[in-house]
Design a protein around this motif. Structure first.
Motif, mmCIF file in Angstrom:
data_model
loop_
_atom_site.group_PDB
_atom_site.id
_atom_site.type_symbol
_atom_site.label_atom_id
_atom_site.label_comp_id
_atom_site.label_asym_id
_atom_site.label_seq_id
_atom_site.Cartn_x
_atom_site.Cartn_y
_atom_site.Cartn_z
ATOM 1 N N ALA A 1 0.741 -1.315 0.046
ATOM 2 C CA ALA A 1 -0.192 -0.036 -0.054
ATOM 3 C C ALA A 1 0.912 1.209 0.089
ATOM 4 O O ALA A 1 0.726 2.284 -0.787
ATOM 5 C CB ALA A 1 -0.964 0.085 1.089
ATOM 6 N N HIS A 2 2.072 1.123 0.778
ATOM 7 C CA HIS A 2 2.685 2.467 0.852
ATOM 8 C C HIS A 2 3.425 2.940 -0.555
ATOM 9 O O HIS A 2 3.646 3.873 -0.942
ATOM 10 C CB HIS A 2 3.638 2.472 1.983
ATOM 11 N N LEU A 3 3.618 1.917 -1.547
ATOM 12 C CA LEU A 3 3.848 2.208 -3.057
ATOM 13 C C LEU A 3 2.694 2.447 -3.916
ATOM 14 O O LEU A 3 2.806 3.392 -4.381
ATOM 15 C CB LEU A 3 4.819 1.168 -3.224
ATOM 16 N N ASN A 4 1.932 1.446 -3.532
ATOM 17 C CA ASN A 4 0.609 1.477 -4.572
ATOM 18 C C ASN A 4 -0.077 2.752 -4.199
ATOM 19 O O ASN A 4 -0.906 2.897 -5.198
ATOM 20 C CB ASN A 4 -0.253 0.368 -4.417
ATOM 21 N N LEU A 5 -0.019 3.214 -3.328
ATOM 22 C CA LEU A 5 -1.023 4.479 -3.227
ATOM 23 C C LEU A 5 -0.362 5.786 -3.548
ATOM 24 O O LEU A 5 -1.125 6.872 -3.999
ATOM 25 C CB LEU A 5 -1.195 4.731 -1.757
ATOM 26 N N MET A 6 0.913 5.704 -3.793
ATOM 27 C CA MET A 6 1.442 7.019 -4.289
ATOM 28 C C MET A 6 1.835 7.167 -6.027
ATOM 29 O O MET A 6 1.878 6.077 -6.601
ATOM 30 C CB MET A 6 3.040 6.915 -3.703
ATOM 31 N N PRO A 7 1.612 8.142 -6.282
ATOM 32 C CA PRO A 7 1.738 8.332 -7.831
ATOM 33 C C PRO A 7 3.290 7.703 -8.295
ATOM 34 O O PRO A 7 3.302 6.752 -9.384
ATOM 35 C CB PRO A 7 1.939 9.810 -8.054
ATOM 36 N N GLN A 8 4.327 7.842 -7.498
ATOM 37 C CA GLN A 8 5.574 7.094 -8.123
ATOM 38 C C GLN A 8 5.409 5.709 -7.977
ATOM 39 O O GLN A 8 6.316 4.889 -8.628
ATOM 40 C CB GLN A 8 6.655 7.422 -7.276
ATOM 41 N N GLY A 9 4.442 5.257 -7.224
ATOM 42 C CA GLY A 9 4.553 3.626 -7.252
ATOM 43 C C GLY A 9 3.512 3.012 -8.302
ATOM 44 O O GLY A 9 3.312 1.744 -8.274
ATOM 45 N N GLN A 10 2.906 3.917 -9.311
ATOM 46 C CA GLN A 10 1.765 3.285 -10.031
ATOM 47 C C GLN A 10 2.646 2.532 -11.296
ATOM 48 O O GLN A 10 2.184 1.701 -11.558
ATOM 49 C CB GLN A 10 1.261 4.390 -10.794
ATOM 50 N N ALA A 11 3.804 2.886 -11.780
ATOM 51 C CA ALA A 11 4.398 2.176 -12.638
ATOM 52 C C ALA A 11 4.664 0.837 -12.832
ATOM 53 O O ALA A 11 4.184 0.137 -13.565
ATOM 54 C CB ALA A 11 6.114 2.974 -12.754
ATOM 55 N N GLU A 12 4.830 0.400 -11.469
ATOM 56 C CA GLU A 12 4.848 -1.214 -11.482
ATOM 57 C C GLU A 12 4.106 -1.729 -10.623
ATOM 58 O O GLU A 12 4.140 -2.751 -10.168
ATOM 59 C CB GLU A 12 6.495 -1.687 -11.053
#
Lengths: 276, 269
Positions: free
Chosen positions: B197-208
């Protein structure tokens, strides 16, 4: 000083397998299995509610509930031959049961492997409740009861069973105190199962939103209460003689007349001839 | 605060306690509980300082001290963790073992201490467990392959406050393993979902996002059990991470199955 990094090798609890086509791969994953369990559970919840609503026709009298039974066999009217849609629904529900149980069994096996040695001192549970920790037992009770219930009222092992006369079949069966108590106990187990399942379903499907999160627990408890109260009312009211077997002639398009109380029905031939 | 040395401030209120500790010489050794009486425990001590005191006593006696993991002792590293009276990190909610103080126990208390248990958390020794299976989960999704160049300006990517807050809630996870220890199924869903979640929620985390979700869930499942929504993990978590993140992970996992990941430039299985 540089030190060689020692990488620990913790054994996996499952074997690496070759990739399979995606529906198989999806079902192999535990998250996928829980998703399938939630959807099949939802289907079965739909069945439980419609079964209850239909059965409430018992209180409208013999004619009403027997006509309801006939309507089930006859749905959807003249669009399909008799009982075809009923069998489609039955097979669908059977498949939902099968997949629900298969997923439960395999996930339980995985979970046992994931904690091969249990705690040696007593656990103090903070959040897990009785319903959530007894799902496998309440589930097994419900399955055993389902088979018993089908044998009793669908396949006709009950006393004086007459195909098509749902009203008297049910009442004769529930007049026996032992059978009535089986129905009560099994429905309490079903209620327990639903108390956790109907909430758990939302999490497994990822239906999580602050607008509805508080509602999810209430829904599960309310749903379970509705099912228990409705289903337990049948054996209870029969035992209290509020609902009695019919006496004398009641003309319905389904079953022929039947003697009341414990007399053995004699109208088998005509009834079975009409309703295969 | 250091263990009591008989200072005037602590002598009066010091506690007498009995601890039952799991002793196990090595990964494959047979373990057993052992009782120890401690009669000079200050209520101001942290739980780990109490164990330090016990170890000093054992050293003096010439016995093997109790092995336990610890590092920062301020609740942010995730090293410490043990079952205290049948609850990971002990009776106080939202607190790691190092931040649990002896004043939470009454004098004369009998405290049972056991290591975290899960098949993928093998015991190293006594209360120390090998939690490297968590590292395998992180490895399987915790990087991005895009060349990032030099550090961008801090506010180049607009992130709404709410998103940053929720993402931070998830990122609070210290990876202590209490969720696995608490779970009757030995499942690591709360840890994995927080990391996702801490990556998937951020715009930077969308790529992968979708590959990461599938890979991390897959690795998690090769070491840990499955979620039955008891909610024990949430109750035991020293950072009080919500099981809402588990629901998000479940949803993302199903979404990832339906995405045209090849056209999104992501690897398709």
């Amino acid at each position: 000083m540089a030190q060689a990094v020692q990488r620990s090798t913790v054994a996996k609890i499952r074997k690496d397998r070759r990739k399979a086509p995606w529906p198989v791969e999806f079902y192999r994953s535990a998250v996928g299995k829980k998703w399938v369990m939630a959807l099949s559970g939802l289907m079965l919840m739909g069945f439980v509610v419609s079964h209850l609503v239909g059965n409430l026709k018992l209180y409208l009298g013999r004619e009403e509930i027997n006509l309801y039974g006939e309507a089930l066999r006859d749905m959807p009217g003249h669009l399909l031959p008799r009982t075809v849609l009923l069998w489609v629904v039955r097979i669908g529900l059977g498949a939902a049961f099968a997949v629900h149980i298969h997923a439960a069994v395999t996930l339980t096996q995985t979970n046992r492997k994931a904690r091969s040695k249990n705690y040696q001192s007593p656990r103090d549970y903070l959040a897990a409740n009785y319903a959530s920790r007894t799902m496998r037992y309440s589930g097994v009770i419900v399955l055993a009861y389902l088979i018993f219930h089908l044998a009793d009222l669908t396949w006709g092992a009950g006393p004086h069973h007459l195909r098509g006369d749902a009203y008297n079949n049910l009442v004769y069966s529930l007049q026996r105190p032992l059978i009535a108590s089986v129905y009560v106990i099994a429905n309490l187990a079903l209620g327990l199962h639903l108390t956790h399942g109907a909430w758990s379903m939302f999490q497994s499907l990822g239906v999580n939103n602050p607008r509805i999160n508080a509602f999810r627990r209430h829904f599960a408890r309310g749903f379970a209460a509705l099912v228990v109260v409705g289903n337990v009312s049948f054996p209870l009211l029969v035992q209290l003689h509020v609902v009695e077997p019919t006496c004398g002639k009641v003309r319905t398009p389904i079953a022929d007349e039947r003697p009341c109380a414990t007399a053995i029905p004699e109208a088998h031939e005509t009834a079975e001839g009409n309703h295969p | 605060m250091s263990p009591a040395n008989g200072d005037a401030q602590t002598t009066n209120a010091n506690m007498k306690i009995k601890v039952t500790v799991w002793r196990q010489a090595g990964p494959n050794a047979q373990g057993a509980f052992k009782d120890y009486d401690l009669d000079d425990i200050s209520p101001e001590m942290s739980f780990l300082e109490m164990l330090d005191t016990l170890n000093e006593m054992l050293n003096d006696r010439g016995e093997e001290p109790v092995a336990f993991d610890h590092d920062c002792r301020e609740g942010i590293c995730g090293s410490c963790g043990m079952m205290i009276d049948g609850v990971p990190h002990g009776p106080e909610r939202g607190t790691a073992t190092c931040q649990l103080h002896m004043r939470k126990f009454s004098s004369g208390a009998h405290i049972k201490i056991e290591p975290f248990r899960a098949s993928s958390f093998p015991i190293n020794k006594d209360l120390s467990v090998d939690r490297s299976a968590f590292d395998r989960i992180i490895e399987s999704g915790g990087y991005i392959s895009a060349p990032t160049g030099t550090a961008p300006d801090a506010n180049l990517i607009p992130i709404p406050k709410g998103v940053a807050d929720v993402s931070m809630d998830a990122a609070q996870c210290i990876g202590c393993g209490a969720c696995v220890a608490a779970c009757p199924n030995g499942a690591a869903q709360l840890f994995t979902s927080a990391k996702l979640a801490h990556l998937n929620l951020m715009p930077q985390g969308q790529a992968e996002r979708w590959d990461r979700t599938v890979n991390m869930v897959d690795t998690m499942e090769s070491y840990f059990g499955s979620c039955t929504n008891h909610g024990e993990c949430e109750a035991a978590c020293p950072k009080e991470i919500s099981i809402d993140f588990i629901a998000l992970m479940n949803k993302d996992f199903v979404k990832a199955q339906l995405k045209q990941r090849r056209l999104a430039g992501q690897l398709f299985p």
